[in-house]
Design a protein around this motif. Structure first.
Motif, PDB file in Angstrom:
ATOM      1  N   TYR A 158       1.169   8.433   4.822  1.00 15.27           N
ATOM      2  CA  TYR A 158      -0.282   7.894   4.689  1.00 15.27           C
ATOM      3  C   TYR A 158      -0.931   8.205   3.382  1.00 15.27           C
ATOM      4  O   TYR A 158      -1.571   7.395   2.706  1.00 15.27           O
ATOM      5  CB  TYR A 158      -1.191   7.691   5.882  1.00 15.27           C
ATOM      6  CG  TYR A 158      -2.033   6.576   5.869  1.00 15.27           C
ATOM      7  CD1 TYR A 158      -1.813   5.088   5.877  1.00 15.27           C
ATOM      8  CD2 TYR A 158      -3.671   6.759   5.654  1.00 15.27           C
ATOM      9  CE1 TYR A 158      -2.559   4.102   5.719  1.00 15.27           C
ATOM     10  CE2 TYR A 158      -4.446   5.846   5.787  1.00 15.27           C
ATOM     11  CZ  TYR A 158      -3.933   4.523   5.621  1.00 15.27           C
ATOM     12  OH  TYR A 158      -4.967   3.437   5.524  1.00 15.27           O
ATOM     13  N   ALA A 193      -1.128   0.454  13.222  1.00 17.48           N
ATOM     14  CA  ALA A 193      -0.190   0.185  12.006  1.00 17.48           C
ATOM     15  C   ALA A 193       0.123  -1.369  12.395  1.00 17.48           C
ATOM     16  O   ALA A 193       0.587  -1.800  13.497  1.00 17.48           O
ATOM     17  CB  ALA A 193       1.112   0.899  11.886  1.00 17.48           C
ATOM     18  N   ALA A 199       1.350  -2.764   4.033  1.00 18.81           N
ATOM     19  CA  ALA A 199       2.041  -1.795   4.790  1.00 18.81           C
ATOM     20  C   ALA A 199       3.331  -1.703   4.061  1.00 18.81           C
ATOM     21  O   ALA A 199       3.743  -0.294   4.283  1.00 18.81           O
ATOM     22  CB  ALA A 199       2.114  -2.377   6.024  1.00 18.81           C
ATOM     23  N   PHE A 205       7.416   3.203   6.614  1.00 16.62           N
ATOM     24  CA  PHE A 205       6.502   2.261   7.468  1.00 16.62           C
ATOM     25  C   PHE A 205       6.897   2.058   9.038  1.00 16.62           C
ATOM     26  O   PHE A 205       5.789   2.278   9.857  1.00 16.62           O
ATOM     27  CB  PHE A 205       5.910   1.119   6.877  1.00 16.62           C
ATOM     28  CG  PHE A 205       4.818   0.420   7.573  1.00 16.62           C
ATOM     29  CD1 PHE A 205       3.558   0.811   7.598  1.00 16.62           C
ATOM     30  CD2 PHE A 205       5.139  -0.644   8.412  1.00 16.62           C
ATOM     31  CE1 PHE A 205       2.581   0.352   8.106  1.00 16.62           C
ATOM     32  CE2 PHE A 205       4.161  -1.315   9.064  1.00 16.62           C
ATOM     33  CZ  PHE A 205       2.806  -0.565   8.977  1.00 16.62           C
TER      34      PHE A 205
END
Ligand code: NAD
Length: 251
Positions: A158, A193, A199, A205
């Motif tokens: 992140y 998420a 994203a 991810f």
């Protein structure tokens, strides 16, 4: 979709729709179904063909470009809202950006330029919007932004968005205190998420998505309606005494 609550008569500005997967679109869809009138912005000419049809499907009368780093565009959006509506009941700030090299690198290596740009677009822009919205919220209002648990825990990959979201969450608390006497509420939604375009900028991810589901008590993913329903509650009068909060939507 059935509206769970009534937002008839409320007017809201939506900043952050890029496509039909955007969290802002998920929220706007619920606001629209609940009867709210919406103004929608798009980032630039490249984004407009994707955003305009969605904005039209939401019945938006005001559809304008808004790169939050362009003060003239931001001012023009609020000028249009003032001329068209004369007031505003809620605002959704659902944007974030960090240069890829800084986002995908170590926090320790983040460049000064990258840090400032990420902070300006993802955090300070919320303050700028609040300042424009304040005089329009004569009978109170609701300001909403989007954050993520990576603000409070160091979540792998992140990166620099973690510290940026931590600053954003802190702003939410200070704004709530400063605007409280005008009945302007300030809250952040903190969803798990979700697969969106933003994203896609985060390395690995899918691992983050899996991690979210693994640690969630209910062990399943959330969808746009889950976020939209919470957003609708927070802009409605049902939440009239809820402010300064970071509201998790994570199963
Ligand atoms: P998205 O890509 O659909 O939305 C991001 C938006 O930011 C886009 O509409 C983009 O145009 C806008 N944006 C970027 N730079 C801008 C600028 N200079 N001016 C104006 N707009 C700009 O992705 P999303 O996941 O829906 O992201 C919305 C918000 O939700 C972000 O704040 C994000 O951090 C947050 N969030 C996302 C997740 C997730 O997993 N997707 C989880 C928690 C929080």
């Amino acid at each position: 979709m059935t509206a769970l609550l009534d937002l008839t008569g409320k007017k809201g500005l939506i900043v952050g729709i890029a496509n039909e997967h955007s969290i802002a679109y998920g929220c706007a869809r619920v606001f629209h179904t609940a009867g709210a009138a919406l103004a929608v912005t798009y980032l630039n000419e490249k984004a407009e063909p994707f955003v305009r049809p969605l904005a039209q499907s939401l019945g938006a009368r005001i559809i304008l470009p808004c790169d939050v780093q362009d003060e003239n565009q931001l001012a023009a959006v609020f000028r249009e809202v003032t001329e068209h509506w004369g007031s505003l009941d809620f605002l959704l700030h659902s944007i974030a950006f960090a240069p890829k090299i800084d986002l995908q690198g170590r926090v320790v290596d983040c460049s000064s330029d990258g840090f400032l740009k990420a902070m300006d677009i993802s955090c300070h822009s919320f303050l700028r919007m609040a300042k424009y919205a304040e005089p329009l919220m004569k009978n109170g209002g609701s300001l909403l932004t989007l954050t993520y648990i990576g603000s409070q825990e160091a979540i792998p990959n992140y990166g620099i968005m973690g510290p940026v979201k931590a600053a954003l969450e802190s702003c939410v608390r200070y704004m709530a205190v400063e605007l409280g006497d005008k009945d302007i509420r300030v809250n952040a939604l903190s969803p798990a998420a979700m697969k969106t375009r933003a994203a896609g900028g985060i390395a690995h991810f899918d691992d983050l998505l899996k991690h979210s589901q693994d640690i969630a008590p209910m062990h399943h993913s959330i969808d746009l309606d889950d976020v939209g329903n919470m957003a609708a509650f927070l802009v409605s009068d049902l939440s009239k005494n809820i402010t300064g909060g970071i509201h998790r939507i994570n199963g």
